[in-house]
Write an enzyme that holds these catalytic residues in place. Structure first.
Site, PDB file in Angstrom:
ATOM      1  N   CYS A 121     -41.143 -87.976   5.802  1.00  0.00           N
ATOM      2  CA  CYS A 121     -39.906 -87.447   5.729  1.00  0.00           C
ATOM      3  C   CYS A 121     -38.967 -88.400   6.704  1.00  0.00           C
ATOM      4  O   CYS A 121     -38.120 -88.391   7.353  1.00  0.00           O
ATOM      5  CB  CYS A 121     -40.337 -86.300   6.856  1.00  0.00           C
ATOM      6  SG  CYS A 121     -41.227 -84.826   6.595  1.00  0.00           S
TER       7      CYS A 121
ATOM      8  N   HIS B 203     -36.524 -85.394  15.467  1.00  0.00           N
ATOM      9  CA  HIS B 203     -37.193 -84.530  14.544  1.00  0.00           C
ATOM     10  C   HIS B 203     -37.443 -82.665  14.502  1.00  0.00           C
ATOM     11  O   HIS B 203     -36.914 -82.281  13.135  1.00  0.00           O
ATOM     12  CB  HIS B 203     -38.234 -84.885  14.137  1.00  0.00           C
ATOM     13  CG  HIS B 203     -38.771 -85.264  12.805  1.00  0.00           C
ATOM     14  ND1 HIS B 203     -38.756 -85.373  12.143  1.00  0.00           N
ATOM     15  CD2 HIS B 203     -40.576 -84.850  12.325  1.00  0.00           C
ATOM     16  CE1 HIS B 203     -39.939 -84.584  11.414  1.00  0.00           C
ATOM     17  NE2 HIS B 203     -40.568 -84.602  11.404  1.00  0.00           N
TER      18      HIS B 203
ATOM     19  N   GLU C 127     -43.123 -84.313  20.236  1.00  0.00           N
ATOM     20  CA  GLU C 127     -42.078 -85.605  20.950  1.00  0.00           C
ATOM     21  C   GLU C 127     -41.152 -85.312  21.770  1.00  0.00           C
ATOM     22  O   GLU C 127     -40.711 -86.036  22.094  1.00  0.00           O
ATOM     23  CB  GLU C 127     -40.643 -84.608  19.533  1.00  0.00           C
ATOM     24  CG  GLU C 127     -39.718 -85.538  19.587  1.00  0.00           C
ATOM     25  CD  GLU C 127     -39.080 -85.144  18.537  1.00  0.00           C
ATOM     26  OE1 GLU C 127     -37.623 -86.004  17.900  1.00  0.00           O
ATOM     27  OE2 GLU C 127     -39.190 -84.529  17.744  1.00  0.00           O
TER      28      GLU C 127
ATOM     29  N   LYS D 275     -32.075 -79.189  11.968  1.00  0.00           N
ATOM     30  CA  LYS D 275     -32.688 -78.861  11.168  1.00  0.00           C
ATOM     31  C   LYS D 275     -33.056 -77.184  11.436  1.00  0.00           C
ATOM     32  O   LYS D 275     -33.650 -76.950  10.791  1.00  0.00           O
ATOM     33  CB  LYS D 275     -34.618 -79.184  11.739  1.00  0.00           C
ATOM     34  CG  LYS D 275     -34.773 -80.220  10.615  1.00  0.00           C
ATOM     35  CD  LYS D 275     -36.191 -81.147  10.395  1.00  0.00           C
ATOM     36  CE  LYS D 275     -36.374 -82.361  10.400  1.00  0.00           C
ATOM     37  NZ  LYS D 275     -35.434 -83.782  11.128  1.00  0.00           N
TER      38      LYS D 275
ATOM     39  N   HIS E 101     -35.649 -78.173   6.711  1.00  0.00           N
ATOM     40  CA  HIS E 101     -35.911 -79.999   6.598  1.00  0.00           C
ATOM     41  C   HIS E 101     -35.638 -80.787   5.208  1.00  0.00           C
ATOM     42  O   HIS E 101     -36.345 -80.289   4.420  1.00  0.00           O
ATOM     43  CB  HIS E 101     -37.840 -80.144   6.721  1.00  0.00           C
ATOM     44  CG  HIS E 101     -37.856 -80.936   7.385  1.00  0.00           C
ATOM     45  ND1 HIS E 101     -37.984 -82.086   6.770  1.00  0.00           N
ATOM     46  CD2 HIS E 101     -39.773 -81.588   8.502  1.00  0.00           C
ATOM     47  CE1 HIS E 101     -37.969 -83.779   6.909  1.00  0.00           C
ATOM     48  NE2 HIS E 101     -40.214 -82.729   7.710  1.00  0.00           N
TER      49      HIS E 101
ATOM     50  N   PHE F 159     -45.355 -87.328   7.784  1.00  0.00           N
ATOM     51  CA  PHE F 159     -47.184 -87.281   6.900  1.00  0.00           C
ATOM     52  C   PHE F 159     -47.568 -88.635   6.345  1.00  0.00           C
ATOM     53  O   PHE F 159     -46.634 -89.530   5.663  1.00  0.00           O
ATOM     54  CB  PHE F 159     -46.983 -86.700   6.378  1.00  0.00           C
ATOM     55  CG  PHE F 159     -47.320 -84.617   5.831  1.00  0.00           C
ATOM     56  CD1 PHE F 159     -46.431 -84.353   7.238  1.00  0.00           C
ATOM     57  CD2 PHE F 159     -47.448 -84.014   5.080  1.00  0.00           C
ATOM     58  CE1 PHE F 159     -46.493 -83.123   7.265  1.00  0.00           C
ATOM     59  CE2 PHE F 159     -46.753 -82.674   5.499  1.00  0.00           C
ATOM     60  CZ  PHE F 159     -46.185 -82.161   6.394  1.00  0.00           C
TER      61      PHE F 159
END
Length: 417
Positions: A165, A305, A316, A337, A342, A403
């Site tokens: 991502c 994110h 975060e 998002k 996403h 990831f």
């Protein structure tokens, strides 16, 4: 050596909430959700039956039918968004040095649908290996950059970054570095992804990563909300024309903003979960601030994110509070998002565009779908819940994490000579 200054001179986007830059920005400002029941295949047997799909998009409105058949959807999206960005930039291909023009693209997965379809055709057959001759060229993740460079004749740096991502943020950071080091004048950068298919939904369901709020898909993406339970898969593409400042000025280009800082790190912790203390996120934000030569108090807006996962949103937030201290309560934070879903490897590109448009318009897009505060998250922070806010935005920071523990941050600054 003296580093070159780097600016943005063109934008293009195809997203679940708009098929052009103007449509996308209008939806962001107005808090439009792109999530709905999946239309592209029968998802009734899947745990998750909804996604943020593109709407009213017909590739043949943009590409010749014969050409489109040779491209996986992720490459189609790349071609469409980069065409808008190039048109927006006003670049005359006959007046630039094509040897110093490149493409650095990002995608986390690449041609997943192509791989799925070819594998199914083989398994459904009699065992005789019959594969489409374009199977490999359609599937491989680097091919999007190749197609863009062929279309425009760009003979400079050409490749695709893959970091889940964080892929398109990595691509933009590479483009930024190549230009400021004097290795190129112009680079088309960004990212594309096309994973709303059986393999994409099934694979992320198996990871227990997706929301399963099938009864209310429009509110399923709930970053920082107490009842968040996974992200919503999206698809699409974002493209940016990134250019050396003096080159842009010499051709009279419109300049949206400047790129001034970046950060790269690894969590070195877990393949899918973030470090619980947000160590990698802290590192990239600090690096980006240091590279930009600014203080935490200078940042006006963070596009986080913010995937709407139980662990990620907490980590975060911890990182932001540690890096920004008391100023964390004075800046705006939002997760777009909540509207787009996403987009995996394309997330960084469309979120960079959200930052750039926030700078251009002095409007911070919202984090929609907030209903209940999470006691584990400091809700004194301004997450720009549910409604856009007007604010002077000089510096905007965009985070993307992938990831494998890949972390990236990019800082954009309002341009002034």
């Amino acid at each position: 050596m003296e580093l070159k200054r780097v600016v943005i001179t063109g934008l293009g986007a195809i997203t679940p909430i708009g098929n052009t830059i103007d449509e996308y920005w209008d939806s962001l400002k107005n808090g439009v959700s792109g999530s709905a029941t999946i239309q592209s295949f029968d998802a009734s047997k899947f745990k998750t039956q909804f996604a943020c799909e593109l709407k009213n998009f017909n590739v043949q409105d943009h590409l010749d039918r014969k050409e489109a058949r040779k491209l996986d959807q992720f490459s189609q999206y790349a071609m469409v968004s980069s065409a808008e960005a190039m048109a927006d930039s006003g670049i005359d291909l006959e007046k630039i040095d094509l040897d110093r023009a490149g493409v650095v693209w990002g995608s986390g997965i690449g041609g997943l649908k192509t791989f799925q379809e070819e594998s199914k055709n083989f398994n459904d057959g009699d065992g005789t290996p019959r594969f489409n001759p374009f199977f490999i060229p359609k599937m491989i993740v680097d091919i999007a950059a190749g197609h863009i460079s062929i279309k425009y004749g760009f003979r400079g740096p050409n490749y695709v970054t893959v970091s889940a991502c964080a892929s398109s943020n990595n691509a933009m950071i590479d483009a930024f570095n190549l230009i400021r080091l004097g290795k190129a004048n112009i680079i088309i950068s960004g990212g594309s992804e096309a994973c709303v298919n059986e393999s994409g939904i099934g694979g992320f369901n198996a990871l227990k990563a997706l929301s399963t709020r099938n009864d209310d898909p429009k509110t399923a993406s709930r970053p920082f909300d107490n009842d968040r339970e996974g992200f919503v898969l999206g698809e699409g593409s974002g493209a940016l024309v990134i250019e050396e400042l003096e080159h842009a000025k010499a051709r009279g280009a419109k300049i949206y903003c400047e790129i001034v800082g970046s950060g790269l790190s690894a969590d070195a912790y877990h393949i899918t979960a973030p470090h619980p203390d947000g160590l990698g996120a802290k590192a990239v934000m600090k690096q980006a601030l240091d590279e930009a030569g600014i203080e935490p108090k200078d940042i006006d807006y963070i596009n986080v994110h913010g995937t709407s996962t139980p662990l990620g949103d907490i980590a975060e937030t911890i990182a932001i509070k540690e890096v920004f201290g008391e100023h964390a309560y004075d800046l705006n934070i939002s997760s777009t998002k909540s509207m787009t879903g996403h987009l995996l490897g394309a997330a960084g590109a469309i979120e960079a565009i959200a930052c750039i448009k926030a700078i251009e318009n002095n409007v911070v897009p919202p984090t929609i779908n907030h209903f209940t505060d999470d006691p584990e998250i400091d809700n004194k922070l301004n997450f720009t819940f549910n409604k856009a806010q007007e604010r002077n935005v000089t510096y905007a920071l965009s985070n993307t994490f992938g990831f494998g523990g890949h972390n990236t941050s990019v800082i954009f600054k309002a341009y002034n000579d």
